[in-house]
Design a protein around this motif. Structure first.
Motif, PDB file in Angstrom:
ATOM      1  N   LEU B   8       0.826  -1.222   0.000  1.00  0.00           N
ATOM      2  CA  LEU B   8       0.000   0.000   0.000  1.00  0.00           C
ATOM      3  C   LEU B   8       0.853   1.262   0.000  1.00  0.00           C
ATOM      4  CD1 LEU B   8      -2.832   1.384   0.288  1.00  0.00           C
ATOM      5  CD2 LEU B   8      -2.507   1.261   2.743  1.00  0.00           C
ATOM      6  N   ASN B   9       1.927   1.262   0.786  1.00  0.00           N
ATOM      7  CA  ASN B   9       2.658   2.509   1.034  1.00  0.00           C
ATOM      8  C   ASN B   9       4.020   2.613   0.360  1.00  0.00           C
ATOM      9  OD1 ASN B   9       0.875   3.900   3.123  1.00  0.00           O
ATOM     10  ND2 ASN B   9       1.049   1.827   3.881  1.00  0.00           N
ATOM     11  N   ARG B  12       9.613   1.138   2.862  1.00  0.00           N
ATOM     12  CA  ARG B  12       9.707   1.783   4.168  1.00  0.00           C
ATOM     13  C   ARG B  12      10.744   1.065   5.025  1.00  0.00           C
ATOM     14  NH1 ARG B  12       5.092   5.101   4.608  1.00  0.00           N
ATOM     15  NH2 ARG B  12       5.162   5.981   2.548  1.00  0.00           N
ATOM     16  N   ASN B  13      11.246   1.790   6.035  1.00  0.00           N
ATOM     17  CA  ASN B  13      12.175   1.198   6.995  1.00  0.00           C
ATOM     18  C   ASN B  13      11.527  -0.002   7.678  1.00  0.00           C
ATOM     19  OD1 ASN B  13      14.090   3.087   6.489  1.00  0.00           O
ATOM     20  ND2 ASN B  13      13.627   4.350   8.266  1.00  0.00           N
ATOM     21  N   GLU B  16       9.136   0.060  10.719  1.00  0.00           N
ATOM     22  CA  GLU B  16       7.712   0.400  10.643  1.00  0.00           C
ATOM     23  C   GLU B  16       6.822  -0.833  10.538  1.00  0.00           C
ATOM     24  OE1 GLU B  16       6.602   3.366   7.784  1.00  0.00           O
ATOM     25  OE2 GLU B  16       8.354   4.586   8.187  1.00  0.00           O
ATOM     26  N   HIS B  57       2.103  -3.167   8.283  1.00  0.00           N
ATOM     27  CA  HIS B  57       2.704  -1.830   8.279  1.00  0.00           C
ATOM     28  C   HIS B  57       2.014  -1.047   9.397  1.00  0.00           C
ATOM     29  CE1 HIS B  57       3.155   2.405   6.730  1.00  0.00           C
ATOM     30  NE2 HIS B  57       4.399   1.998   6.892  1.00  0.00           N
ATOM     31  N   VAL B  58       2.712  -0.845  10.499  1.00  0.00           N
ATOM     32  CA  VAL B  58       2.077  -0.362  11.738  1.00  0.00           C
ATOM     33  C   VAL B  58       1.441   1.028  11.586  1.00  0.00           C
ATOM     34  CG1 VAL B  58       2.441   0.129  14.174  1.00  0.00           C
ATOM     35  CG2 VAL B  58       3.523  -1.867  13.133  1.00  0.00           C
ATOM     36  N   PRO B  59       2.097   2.017  10.950  1.00  0.00           N
ATOM     37  CA  PRO B  59       1.457   3.342  10.876  1.00  0.00           C
ATOM     38  C   PRO B  59       0.111   3.335  10.164  1.00  0.00           C
ATOM     39  CG  PRO B  59       3.770   3.519  10.351  1.00  0.00           C
ATOM     40  CD  PRO B  59       3.470   2.055  10.425  1.00  0.00           C
ATOM     41  N   THR B  60      -0.132   2.353   9.286  1.00  0.00           N
ATOM     42  CA  THR B  60      -1.425   2.312   8.601  1.00  0.00           C
ATOM     43  C   THR B  60      -2.240   1.092   9.014  1.00  0.00           C
ATOM     44  OG1 THR B  60      -0.275   1.243   6.776  1.00  0.00           O
ATOM     45  CG2 THR B  60      -0.757   3.563   6.530  1.00  0.00           C
TER      46      THR B  60
END
Lengths: 239, 102
Positions: B8-9, B12-13, B16, B57-60
């Motif tokens: 989706l994003n 990323r590191n 995350e 993906h934790v932020p989302t």
């Protein structure tokens, strides 16, 4: 003339911190908003062109989520495109940030009257059809997320210290969204330039607003960044 | 830092992301025995080699599937769960005592 933020029922998460830093508050829509700091407004606008942060947390925002939410918002006249992780600008200056195929985070324009949020709030209902037509559900965002605006030519460089995603202007276009980690916090970053000056909205958990504010102030220090009020941001010009 | 590609994003590191365990086919809960169900719910195969795993993906809070080599820790491919789960799974529930059919 500054008002005492405690004289109003609605205040931002940071009003004590901002008051200590010299913020002068005004009332917008019943909430105490940091409009400017000590010193001339021209000087503050100049800072906003270089590197600055403003707390917009008292201003209105809302959200809608679930199957049918985007279709319902479109039926209310919102212009929302197909791509996720992209914000769509509305005629009044509000942004509809599409976080996922069925999730919209709406941030109102800097006027602060919250006309779009108020209109949608009044219009939304489960509907009377049986079986019920999917129209998503409201996702209140005013208390869940703190809302900071970053502005200035040096803001991408500052972000590179606290965020792993490349937010430089040639890699992260206007109205792009990154949902990522900022200063070790989950955050939403939306790019929105004003008057040709790079700008970003930073939305993150309100309970940690003071922590995040302090992190950004610290990260801005080496570039000579400063906190500014809403008026300086407005003076940068339109999107 | 190690980079993982979220469907989706984007890239990323790795900090995350959160690991969500091995992806396995679910036995039919109506016909399988307690042992088989417990094995499915609690036990991991701990394969040395290519595995399919759940990652978030934790932020989302976005869950997806990754193919990873557990020996070299190389992430070969990441994709949306809809590639594997194409149909909704409906669970039949036994009627409660006192309900019709009990």
């Amino acid at each position: 003339m500054s008002i005492d933020p405690t004289s109003l029922k609605r205040r931002g998460f940071l009003y004590r911190v901002l008051a200590e830093a010299g913020a002068e508050f005004g009332e917008i829509g019943g909430a105490a908003v940091a409009l400017r700091y000590r010193g001339s407004i021209e000087e503050e606008t100049h800072k906003a062109r270089h590197l600055a942060i403003a707390d917009l947390s008292p201003l209105p925002r809302c959200g809608f989520k679930g199957n049918g939410a985007v279709e319902w918002l479109q039926s209310q006249g919102l212009d929302i495109g197909p791509d996720s992780n992209k914000a769509y600008r509305q005629p009044n200056g509000a942004l509809a940030a599409r976080l996922a195929p069925t999730e919209i985070f709406l941030i109102d324009d800097l006027g602060g009257e919250g006309r779009l949020s108020a209109r949608l709030d009044a219009a939304w209902s489960w509907g009377k059809e049986k079986p019920r037509k999917p129209c998503g559900y409201p996702m209140p965002r005013a208390d869940s997320h703190a809302w900071f605006a970053l502005a200035g030519a040096e803001s991408p460089a500052m972000f590179s210290k606290i965020c792993g995603v490349d937010l430089r202007t040639h890699r992260f276009p206007d109205l792009a969204i990154a949902q990522t980690s900022v200063a070790k916090m989950n955050a939403i970053v939306i790019r929105e330039d004003r008057g040709g000056v790079p700008g970003y909205h930073l939305l993150a958990d309100s309970a940690s607003a003071e922590y995040l504010w302090a992190c950004v102030i610290d990260a801005m220090e080496e570039f000579g960044g400063a906190a500014v009020g809403l008026e300086a941001l407005r003076r940068l010009g339109g999107p | 830092m190690k980079i993982m590609n979220c469907p989706l994003n984007g890239p990323r590191n790795i900090s995350e992301f959160a690991w969500g365990g091995e992806l396995r086919a679910m036995p039919d809960p109506n016909t399988c025995g307690a042992h088989e169900w417990a094995d499915y719910v609690f036990l991991e195969n701990n394969t040395a080699g290519m595995v399919r795993e759940w990652w978030c993906h934790v932020p989302t809070s976005f869950w997806f599937i990754a193919e990873r080599d557990t020996v070299s820790d190389e992430i070969v491919r990441t994709y949306r769960a809809t590639e594997v789960f194409k149909d909704r799974v409906e669970f039949k529930t036994a009627p409660l005592p006192g309900e019709p059919g009990s």
